[in-house]
Structures are given as structure tokens and as C-alpha cells.
Design an enzyme around this catalytic site. Structure first.
Site, short mmCIF file in Angstrom:
data_model
loop_
_atom_site.label_atom_id
_atom_site.label_comp_id
_atom_site.label_asym_id
_atom_site.label_seq_id
_atom_site.Cartn_x
_atom_site.Cartn_y
_atom_site.Cartn_z
N ARG A 37 0.83 -1.20 0.00
CA ARG A 37 0.00 0.00 0.00
C ARG A 37 0.87 1.27 0.00
O ARG A 37 1.93 1.31 0.60
CB ARG A 37 -0.91 0.02 1.23
CG ARG A 37 -2.00 -1.02 1.23
CD ARG A 37 -2.92 -0.83 2.43
NE ARG A 37 -2.21 -0.86 3.69
CZ ARG A 37 -1.90 0.21 4.42
NH1 ARG A 37 -2.26 1.42 4.01
NH2 ARG A 37 -1.25 0.10 5.56
N LYS A 177 -8.65 -2.56 -0.22
CA LYS A 177 -8.66 -1.71 0.96
C LYS A 177 -9.52 -0.47 0.78
O LYS A 177 -9.99 0.11 1.76
CB LYS A 177 -7.23 -1.32 1.34
CG LYS A 177 -6.42 -2.48 1.93
CD LYS A 177 -7.09 -3.10 3.14
CE LYS A 177 -6.24 -4.19 3.78
NZ LYS A 177 -6.95 -4.87 4.91
N HIS A 196 -11.24 -5.08 11.32
CA HIS A 196 -10.09 -5.70 10.68
C HIS A 196 -9.75 -6.92 11.53
O HIS A 196 -9.00 -6.82 12.51
CB HIS A 196 -8.93 -4.71 10.62
CG HIS A 196 -7.76 -5.20 9.83
ND1 HIS A 196 -6.47 -4.81 10.08
CD2 HIS A 196 -7.69 -6.06 8.78
CE1 HIS A 196 -5.65 -5.39 9.24
NE2 HIS A 196 -6.37 -6.16 8.45
N SER A 214 -0.26 -7.70 11.91
CA SER A 214 0.56 -8.66 11.21
C SER A 214 1.59 -9.29 12.14
O SER A 214 2.23 -8.60 12.94
CB SER A 214 1.28 -7.96 10.05
OG SER A 214 2.12 -8.85 9.36
N LYS A 218 -3.04 -14.10 13.75
CA LYS A 218 -4.48 -13.98 13.48
C LYS A 218 -4.98 -15.05 12.50
O LYS A 218 -5.98 -15.71 12.74
CB LYS A 218 -4.78 -12.57 12.95
CG LYS A 218 -6.22 -12.31 12.53
CD LYS A 218 -6.47 -10.83 12.35
CE LYS A 218 -5.61 -10.22 11.27
NZ LYS A 218 -6.10 -10.50 9.91
N THR A 219 -4.26 -15.19 11.38
CA THR A 219 -4.67 -16.17 10.37
C THR A 219 -4.46 -17.59 10.86
O THR A 219 -5.32 -18.46 10.72
CB THR A 219 -3.88 -15.94 9.06
OG1 THR A 219 -4.18 -14.64 8.57
CG2 THR A 219 -4.26 -16.97 8.01
N ASP A 233 -9.91 -11.62 7.24
CA ASP A 233 -9.35 -10.27 7.25
C ASP A 233 -10.33 -9.15 7.59
O ASP A 233 -10.01 -8.31 8.41
CB ASP A 233 -8.72 -9.98 5.89
CG ASP A 233 -7.76 -8.81 5.93
OD1 ASP A 233 -7.03 -8.67 6.92
OD2 ASP A 233 -7.73 -8.03 4.96
N ARG A 299 2.11 -11.75 -2.45
CA ARG A 299 0.73 -12.05 -2.05
C ARG A 299 0.07 -13.02 -3.01
O ARG A 299 0.44 -13.12 -4.19
CB ARG A 299 -0.09 -10.75 -2.03
CG ARG A 299 0.30 -9.77 -0.95
CD ARG A 299 -0.42 -10.05 0.33
NE ARG A 299 -0.08 -9.12 1.40
CZ ARG A 299 -0.75 -9.03 2.54
NH1 ARG A 299 -1.81 -9.79 2.75
NH2 ARG A 299 -0.37 -8.20 3.47
#
Length: 512
Positions: A37, A177, A196, A214, A218-219, A233, A299
Site C-alpha cells: 500500500r 482496501k 479488521h 501482522s 491472526k490467520t 481479514d 501475495r
């Protein structure tokens, strides 16, 4: 080209040289200069609509005149070009989803957003009316003098005209986003909480929300074979329950291994997956996920149907548990703590995790990172609005709140050890099935939250971080240091929250 399907977009992308085909059928693309980003290039138009509703301390502004000039030049630039238009939904909740029209210059960008948003049914296409339009033209170059930008790259959001213009970057995540930003602005006015986070559901009215920046897990922790994945996400929380904003996943590929993340790894050899900046051998078409020569932020984008045990509806009931994940590299926080609603609001607004030495140039010791609401860059409104709404929903649905540290124990990074994943899993499972509520608790002297003193199968010493350090006084110093970081960071929110939230701040002890 309107609503082209995956096969049509795949074929066009390859035939025009936008992408190459990897072994297994994934599309491999390179985004050039921008591999993530461009936060400094994102602007919100400041006008009568947004003047008193946008958090301008966090959002760069653009004048209506500059946007009008940008839009005029965008239209001239795109005239005569082949464009790919998709009509899609942001959000799985049928009462709160956002119909958007996404126009792309690149076929692979159009394929990407078909993966990431939700595709209407045939019946829903009939009479489809979009609320917002997003136009993405990587070949466009902004003029800072004419358009009020800081470079040739621009992401400009106009809430009055319901139009987003993206130019000068090929990083596809900007489109995704932008939808998140729009929903973060619109949904709170309807009493719907944008988040988020990842979400999973055990199928017994026990859905769980996982907040985390990050590197906090979380994932990984939300991917549980015994629980259905709602999404990894972006989600909303409404009167109908929890719902995924997306219809796909956008996973990091760097250092991806089959052993550690088999489900994500499998998507890299699936037809139609879009791989950004993943290095590929031009002859064998083999992928090298450990080569970061193109980007650290490589990604992969794929539909959520590619993940086994994932929800295709993107919806579930009200949550029973809310987990805030942090990778505490100071080695101070316990592996799990029970939070009151006020403490949950405090830690949500704080959004704490820590970077470890060596992750960035100049970082030689653990460094605290605070990203409010666990997604500060995408919050158009003041964080207190999201915090208050979260507090109301926690109270309304009687949700249990937990702070889970996946960071270090026995000392800070470089001295201690990473929190054992087996212990984290055991404590998390006990929280999700309700058994941890019956444990004995102690009140942490510094942070004020409740910490369990024992759980079958977990070394009790790990539950008391101070006891894992060889020098208890050194722990006290580090705990006071982190507590002060929390207090200093929270000063900007103190005037916007109730007294009980202010009282949830850590209580640093005076040290000799």
C-alpha cells in the site's frame, strides 16, 4: 468488458502479457515499484460531507477542486482503452452489503477483485445498482501541482461523489482496501461495527472474533479444522450476526511452506489464483516462495471456496468470544488474560503489538507498535466511534473478551523464548469452549486484567510471566516500561472515552 468471468479474464491477462502461468495454473504478476500500500498517497476529499465526520489527524485531505481536476484527467487518460468492469458486493450481510462497480485497466486486477469481493447471483445482477464506483488505472500519473498529490501515485476517496480513483500503482490490494475504507465510513452510522479481524464459528452459537496486527497469529489461530472459517481479514458485526466483507483471501506468500500452512500452499497450484511478486523459474514454472528479490510482501489472491472448511455464505451468528492477539516481544504479557468490557475497549483503541530486532532497519530491540482499532490506516472516523460501538455490542451480546499474547516468555526477544504454540492453542480452546471461565484467576498488578492461574495440560509457571524470568526485578522494570508506553499512546483518546475506559489503563508501579 462487463462482468467477465474468471476464464475470460485469465485468457485476456495471459494473451496480453500482463501475467504468466505457473505450474498448476496460477497467474504470476509483477507490480513493479509498488509492492504494498502507498499510505502517503491516499487522500479523502474534504467537503461538507466529510468535514465533521472524518478523523483528519489520520486521513490526508484533498480539496474538491483538486479531485475534480484529477477526475477530468482520469477520464481523458482512459478514453479509448479497453476496460474491465465488475459489479460486486462488499459484505455478505444482505441488509448491509455495499454494491460497488469496479473498473480496471488490467484484466488481472479484474480477476483479483472478483476473487476478493462477493459475486452476485444471476438474479442479483438483474437491476444491479451500484452505490460506489472504484476506478483503477496503474498507467495514470498524477500531477502533484495540478491534483494536490505528493507523487504520481494517488488513491483519492470522494464520499460525496461516491467515487474512488486509484492511479500510478499496480498493487491490487489498493482496490480491496478502498472497499474496506468505504465500509468503515458508512457502517457505523447504521450501528454496524466494521472490523479488521478474522472470524471462525464452532457451529454451536460460539462464533469468535480474532483481532491482531501482522505477525500476531491472526490467520494461523483462526484456521482451526474443528471450526468453520468465516473469513480471515475484514468483517462486520450487525444485528444479524457476524459477516465477511469479502469472498476470498489475500494471503502473504513470502516463506510459505507446505508443512506450516498446507491449505494456503495448495492454492498456489490452483488454476486462477493470482500471485503477486512471487518469483517463478521461467523454464520450469516452479515457484520460489523464499526468494524476496521482488518483494517481502508477495501475495496470493484466491476465492474462499479454495479453502476447505470455509463458509461460502460468509455469515454466522452473534459472537461468544472476542480475542485480541498481540506478539509481545517485551516478554511481559501473560499468554492469556480475561478482559472486562472497559479493558477490551482500552486494548482495542490501543491496538498493541511489538516489532522484534532485525525486522526493520535500525530496530535493535523490541519496539512497541500501536495501530488503533487494529487497523488505523483504514479508519476514516475517529477511533472513539469504533470503540464505543464495540463496547455497546460487547455489552448487548454478553461477549467474553480475551487478550492473548503469542510473543515471548522468560524474557524479551533475544533472551526469552517464543510462547509455545501448544500452550496458546490449549488456552485458546479453553476460552472458546467456555471451560476457562471456571478457572481460578489472579489480578495482574500492572495491567489490571484477570489471568488464570492453572489449566490442565499447561505449565502453570507460563501463566505468570514474572516467574519465567530469571530476574524478577528486571521483569518489573520491563513491565513498567511497557505500561508507560500504553499510557503515553492512549493520551490522545482519553478525552473521547468514558471514565471506566480511562481507568482500564495499566498501573505502572514505582520502581527504585
Amino acid at each position: 468488458m462487463k462482468n467477465w468471468n474468471e476464464a475470460q479474464l485469465y485468457e485476456r491477462s495471459v494473451s496480453t502479457g500482463e501475467s504468466r502461468v505457473a505450474k498448476g495454473g496460477a497467474l504470476v504478476v509483477e507490480t513493479g515499484l509498488h509492492t504494498g500500500r502507498s499510505a502517503k498517497d491516499k487522500f479523502t476529499v474534504r467537503d461538507a460531507t466529510t468535514e465533521d465526520t472524518v478523523w483528519w489527524d489520520n486521513n490526508a485531505s484533498m480539496t474538491p477542486a483538486h479531485f475534480d481536476a484529477l477526475w477530468e484527467d482520469f477520464q481523458a487518460h482512459l478514453e479509448g482503452k479497453d476496460l474491465f468492469m465488475q459489479q460486486l458486493f462488499g459484505g455478505a450481510d444482505l441488509d448491509h452489503r455495499l454494491p460497488v462497480r469496479v473498473v480496471n485497466e488490467y484484466a488481472w486486477h479484474s480477476l483479483f477483485i472478483r476473487h476478493l469481493l462477493r459475486i452476485p447471483t444471476k438474479a442479483e445482477y438483474h437491476g444491479f445498482e451500484h452505490d460506489f464506483t472504484i476506478i483503477n488505472s496503474p498507467s495514470f500519473r498524477a500531477d502533484p501541482a495540478k491534483h494536490g498529490t505528493v507523487s504520481e501515485t494517488v488513491i483519492a476517496v470522494n464520499f460525496t461523489k461516491k467515487l474512488v480513483l486509484i492511479g500510478g500503482t499496480s498493487y491490487a490490494g489498493e482496490t480491496k482496501k478502498s472497499v474496506f475504507t468505504i465500509l468503515n465510513y458508512l457502517l457505523p452510522t447504521k450501528g454496524v461495527m466494521p472490523m479488521h479481524c478474522s472470524v471462525n464459528d464452532g457451529g454451536n452459537n460460539d462464533a469468535a472474533i480474532f483481532f491482531g496486527l501482522s505477525g500476531t497469529g491472526k490467520t494461523t489461530l483462526s484456521a482451526d479444522a474443528s471450526r468453520e472459517l468465516i473469513g480471515d481479514d475484514e468483517h462486520g458485526w450487525s444485528e444479524n450476526g457476524l459477516f465477511n466483507f469479502e469472498g476470498g483471501c489475500y494471503a502473504k506468500m513470502i516463506n510459505l511452506s507446505k508443512e506450516a500452512e498446507p491449505e494456503i500452499y495448495a492454492t498456489t497450484s490452483m488454476w486462477g489464483t493470482v500471485l503477486e511478486n512471487v518469483v517463478m523459474d521461467p523454464e520450469t514454472r516452479e515457484l520460489d516462495f523464499f526468494d524476496n528479490s521482488l518483494a517481502e510482501n508477495s501475495r496470493g489472491a484466491y476465492p474462499i471456496s479454495a479453502i476447505e472448511n470455509a463458509s461460502l455464505s460468509g455469515r454466522c451468528g452473534q459472537p461468544k468470544n472476542l480475542i485480541m492477539l498481540t506478539a509481545d516481544a517485551f516478554g511481559v504479557l501473560p499468554p492469556i488474560a480475561k478482559l472486562t468490557p472497559a479493558q477490551a475497549m482500552y486494548h482495542f483503541l490501543s491496538g498493541y503489538t511489538a516489532k522484534v530486532a532485525g525486522t526493520e532497519k535500525g530496530v535493535t530491540e523490541p519496539t512497541a507498535t500501536f495501530s488503533t482499532c487494529f487497523g488505523g490506516p483504514f479508519m476514516p472516523r475517529h477511533p472513539s466511534e469504533y470503540g464505543k460501538l464495540l463496547g455497546q455490542l460487547i455489552d448487548k451480546y454478553n461477549v467474553n473478551c480475551w487478550l492473548v499474547s503469542t510473543g515471548w516468555t522468560g524474557g524479551p526477544y533475544g533472551t526469552g523464548n517464543r510462547m509455545p504454540i501448544k500452550a496458546t492453542r490449549a488456552l485458546l480452546n479453553a476460552a472458546l469452549d467456555g471451560s476457562l471461565l471456571n478457572a481460578q484467576y489472579r489480578t495482574d498488578e500492572t495491567f489490571g486484567f484477570e489471568v488464570p492461574t492453572a489449566l490442565d495440560g499447561v505449565d502453570p509457571s507460563i501463566l505468570n510471566p514474572r516467574s519465567t524470568w530469571s530476574n524478577g526485578e528486571a521483569y518489573d522494570v520491563q513491565a513498567a516500561k511497557l505500561a508507560d508506553m500504553f499510557v503515553q499512546n492512549f493520551k490522545v483518546y482519553e478525552a473521547h472515552v468514558e471514565a471506566d475506559v480511562r481507568a482500564a489503563a495499566p498501573r505502572a508501579r514505582a520502581l527504585a
